[in-house]
Design an enzyme around this catalytic site. Structure first.
Site, short mmCIF file in Angstrom:
data_model
loop_
_atom_site.label_atom_id
_atom_site.label_comp_id
_atom_site.label_asym_id
_atom_site.label_seq_id
_atom_site.Cartn_x
_atom_site.Cartn_y
_atom_site.Cartn_z
N CYS A 101 -16.58 -5.09 6.34
CA CYS A 101 -15.68 -4.77 5.23
C CYS A 101 -14.46 -4.00 5.74
O CYS A 101 -13.94 -4.31 6.82
CB CYS A 101 -16.52 -3.98 4.19
N SER A 102 -14.01 -2.99 5.00
CA SER A 102 -12.80 -2.25 5.39
C SER A 102 -13.04 -1.34 6.60
O SER A 102 -12.11 -0.66 7.05
CB SER A 102 -12.26 -1.45 4.22
#
Lengths: 219, 219
Positions: A101-102
């Site tokens: 993800c981020s």
């Protein structure tokens, strides 16, 4: 084989727990949840607390690093000097330095994505270019040498299995996939930004933006 | 909408975190992690600790109950009188009483599977009959009125999305599926017992059995 999953305040729980469950289901993996201090770390929704097991100082030579993302606090993790310095120090010695993800933006802030192909959560895909990375929005797992980045949240399970196949062999990885009964049957075909209806994309985007604006203890 | 995820010592982390992440990504859901005491609960591999947020006594009327499974301690959870009495007390008032993985056996021990179709982790599928349940080994999510049971570990994500579609509507569930980028791409097709090679089934079975034999703090 030592696997260090970074757990910072505001991380998304499933980003960390997907790879955790995969690696811990394989023999011979020591999985650590690492942060500046051992002890409780609150995740992004505020309800779920998990426990860091080891400090960065206790973890100078992990074989695999996993940096989870956050729906609320990636920016603070990116600016955290201790985390950044640890990533820079351990990366030359890892088998794989990875993100879910981020978490890719945290690797980027540490300068590790310069010139690398990478992916991240669709909502922050545009940020990868700032760190000199080439975004691969259509790939769930992107390998660029020892840097391996995964798409949003649930992609950490796929990341864990792909790495385990490399590290321990395909027979081990298949057995873990069966142990966690990973035979996914999503109820809709809306899990990728290219497949979701415009209304679904707008709704998910609004909610993620609202969550990012909610003040948190660590702000 | 109150979602109570039961967290007992020795639960499998991903069993709880899959549904947690789904429900907490939807607006209007209050997700609680419930146990006899609020505070840290150690999961089955021993490394991962998560925090119970509320007690059973504080949670008399949950709308949804989720009982996760365990690779090491389902038996103790099944025998736990407080947990069993709470399940029996809250079930008549829930929208859905559900399980992931061997959590189905905990529902069974509370008498809630009598005459119901149900599923569980493949390795303990044979135990469902003891509780008067009809095993559905080929279904990932089994609905039997308000009782909804899911297959092993990772099936909790599918369970969460299926329930959310019912409770909040398909548009909400699709947006959550996109928010957690649930567009799974398992590296192998070994996630269901009917698809795995005999050698994979044997290896996964041996490892799960060995884990069940490892003494733990709660034994």
């Amino acid at each position: 084989m030592q696997i260090a999953i970074v757990v910072y305040p505001g991380l998304t729980a499933l980003d960390a727990v997907g790879p955790y469950e995969v690696f811990n289901s394989a023999p011979g993996c020591e999985v650590r949840l690492v942060w500046k201090r051992a002890g409780p770390v609150v995740t992004d929704h505020g309800a779920f607390t998990l426990g860091a097991t080891h400090t960065f100082a206790e973890t100078p030579r992990p074989d695999v690093v996993v940096v989870p993302g956050s729906s609320a606090n990636t920016g603070h993790a990116m600016k955290d000097a201790t985390l950044r310095e640890w990533l820079i120090a351990v990366h030359p010695h890892t088998r794989f330095t990875t993100s879910v993800c981020s978490g890719a933006l945290v690797l980027g802030a540490a300068g590790l994505l310069q010139g690398q192909a990478a992916t991240t959560h669709w909502a922050v895909m545009g940020s990868l270019a700032k760190f000199g990375a080439q975004a691969r929005a259509d790939e769930r797992i992107v390998r660029s040498g020892r840097i391996v980045t995964a798409a949003g949240v649930s992609a950490g399970i796929d990341l864990g299995l792909a790495l385990l196949a490399d590290l321990a062999g395909t027979e081990d990885a298949k057995a873990v996939q069966l142990a966690i009964e990973y035979d996914p049957q999503p109820p809709f075909d809306s899990g990728h930004a290219s497949k979701a209806a415009p209304a679904t994309l707008a709704l998910a985007g609004e909610r993620l933006a609202a969550r990012g604006r909610t003040p948190r203890a660590w702000d």
